[in-house]
Design an enzyme around this catalytic site. Structure first.
Site, PDB file in Angstrom:
ATOM      1  N   THR A 208       0.889  -1.326  -0.102  1.00  0.00           N
ATOM      2  CA  THR A 208       0.159   0.005  -0.052  1.00  0.00           C
ATOM      3  C   THR A 208       0.727   1.175   0.104  1.00  0.00           C
ATOM      4  O   THR A 208       1.815   1.308   0.728  1.00  0.00           O
ATOM      5  CB  THR A 208      -1.076  -0.009   1.387  1.00  0.00           C
ATOM      6  OG1 THR A 208      -1.945  -1.135   1.162  1.00  0.00           O
ATOM      7  CG2 THR A 208      -1.745   1.386   1.305  1.00  0.00           C
TER       8      THR A 208
ATOM      9  N   GLU B 297      -6.569  -4.924   3.976  1.00  0.00           N
ATOM     10  CA  GLU B 297      -6.855  -5.810   3.071  1.00  0.00           C
ATOM     11  C   GLU B 297      -7.899  -5.863   2.420  1.00  0.00           C
ATOM     12  O   GLU B 297      -8.716  -7.092   2.077  1.00  0.00           O
ATOM     13  CB  GLU B 297      -6.860  -7.280   4.033  1.00  0.00           C
ATOM     14  CG  GLU B 297      -5.794  -7.412   5.189  1.00  0.00           C
ATOM     15  CD  GLU B 297      -4.410  -7.169   4.518  1.00  0.00           C
ATOM     16  OE1 GLU B 297      -4.135  -7.326   3.477  1.00  0.00           O
ATOM     17  OE2 GLU B 297      -3.302  -7.348   5.595  1.00  0.00           O
TER      18      GLU B 297
END
Length: 389
Positions: free
Chosen positions: A137, A368
């Site tokens: 990320t 997630e």
């Protein structure tokens, strides 16, 4: 009947587990209740989790427990899920630490790394002697990881990495970072020792959720790595997304534990707390809430078990994991919010677990894969029409 609920399992779902899986669940539950539960509120209030608990988790055998060889226990996927359930019954931060270590960093090395990576890192990580993190990320690349800016370019026989990663669990604790970067060959993964010159990690403070966890920004400034640091085969997002799918599987089990803990505390509190001359549990509205919460937690447990069976049979799909993550986190969050209200003013303090779980689950709902992305994944499976790309 109240005693059955307090004992975790209204529908006796655990009777469907193997004897080994039940034993693993009991062992993990006993350990975390004894060694970690008494300290977790302190960690949450301080906004950290100490690295010195990791060797104990290694001795417990939960780090990379579902992987084969290299010091890993090689348990069933269902057993791993049961362990995640017991960890998150204490705090999402504990399960997150174990998930990132085993299902992200260790799984990435095990599935996509070289034999040298596996031999060098996995035994130490399984033992809790080394900590891993997973750099995918970025601040501008969350649900759309394909837009990442972190890059790796060849320079002779080396790779040079530049960029940054955001919201990285275990980031400042890690000895090894698995970093995904854009290259001329597509997205590739790299095993980056955190003592490599140019690598730094900066802890993110002022979090209002998942506080018993270390979250960091990773910065890579001309980080030079040998060619052997690159994962040899995988190209594109297949690599990192396969790792995320492993972590999501653990989350859908962990949510059952968080919801169960909130139900148990709400039941115990309302049985003891008296108003208008009788326990809160004697009121019809309270019993309706307890019944609804019990149904939600046990339905989530059934979803987790079924997905564990599919995973152990090698038949699970990413969309089914999305179903489990979406449904179970949503159910646990609803249970936690209801439980918080049932405890009244006491429910907002760290003397009780419900608001800590409620706050944590707000993060679990996002990481997630957000609720929106999992919803669209299911929609795509049903219609054949991708609505997010």
């Amino acid at each position: 009947m109240a005693q059955t609920v307090t004992q975790h399992d209204f529908l006796n779902v655990d009777a469907l587990l193997s004897e080994e899986e039940r034993a693993i669940g009991a062992t993990v539950r006993d350990y975390v209740q004894r060694e970690l539960a008494p300290r977790v509120a302190e960690w949450y209030e301080a906004g950290t989790i100490p690295a010195d608990i990791v060797p104990g988790l290694g001795k417990l055998g939960v780090l990379g427990m579902h992987l084969e060889g290299y010091g890993c226990a090689g348990t069933s996927a269902t057993a791993y899920g049961v362990a995640c359930r017991e960890l998150e019954a204490i705090d999402s931060g504990l399960r997150s630490l174990v998930s990132v270590q085993g299902s992200l960093a260790m799984f990435a090395l095990h599935r996509w790394g070289t034999e040298e990576h596996r031999k060098e890192w996995l035994p130490r990580m399984a033992a809790g002697e080394a900590i891993g993190c997973f750099g995918l990320t970025e601040s501008d690349a969350g649900s759309d990881p394909g837009s990442m800016r972190t890059s790796a370019r060849r320079d002779g026989s080396d790779w040079v990495l530049n960029g940054s990663k955001m919201w990285i669990t275990n980031g400042t604790l890690a000895d090894l970072a698995v970093v995904w970067a854009r290259t001329d060959e597509g997205v590739r993964g790299f095993a980056v020792p955190t003592d490599t010159p140019g690598f730094s990690a900066h802890e993110i403070h002022r979090k209002l959720s998942l506080r018993a966890s270390v979250t960091a920004e990773l910065v890579l400034e001309d980080v030079r790595l040998p060619d052997a640091a690159a994962f040899p085969e995988v190209r594109g997002l297949k690599g990192p997304l396969s790792c995320l799918n492993e972590a999501r599987y653990g989350i859908l089990w962990g949510a059952v534990g968080a919801g169960r803990a909130c139900l148990e505390e709400a039941l115990a509190y309302t049985m003891e707390r008296e108003q208008f001359g009788k326990p809160l549990a004697a009121f019809q509205l309270t019993q309706r809430k307890l019944a609804d919460m019990t149904i939600a937690v046990n339905n989530a447990a059934l979803v987790a078990l079924r997905l564990g069976q599919l995973k152990d049979a090698g038949e699970i799909t990413p969309t089914q994991v999305s179903y489990g993550k979406l449904a179970n986190v949503r159910a646990a969050l609803d249970v936690a919010r209801t439980a918080r209200g049932m405890l009244g003013g006491a429910g907002i303090t760290l003397d009780h677990t419900v608001m800590r779980h409620m706050s944590n689950l707000e993060t679990v709902s996002t990481y997630e894969g957000t609720e929106e992305m999992h919803t669209l994944s299911i929609g795509n499976a049903l219609t054949g029409i991708p609505a997010f790309r």
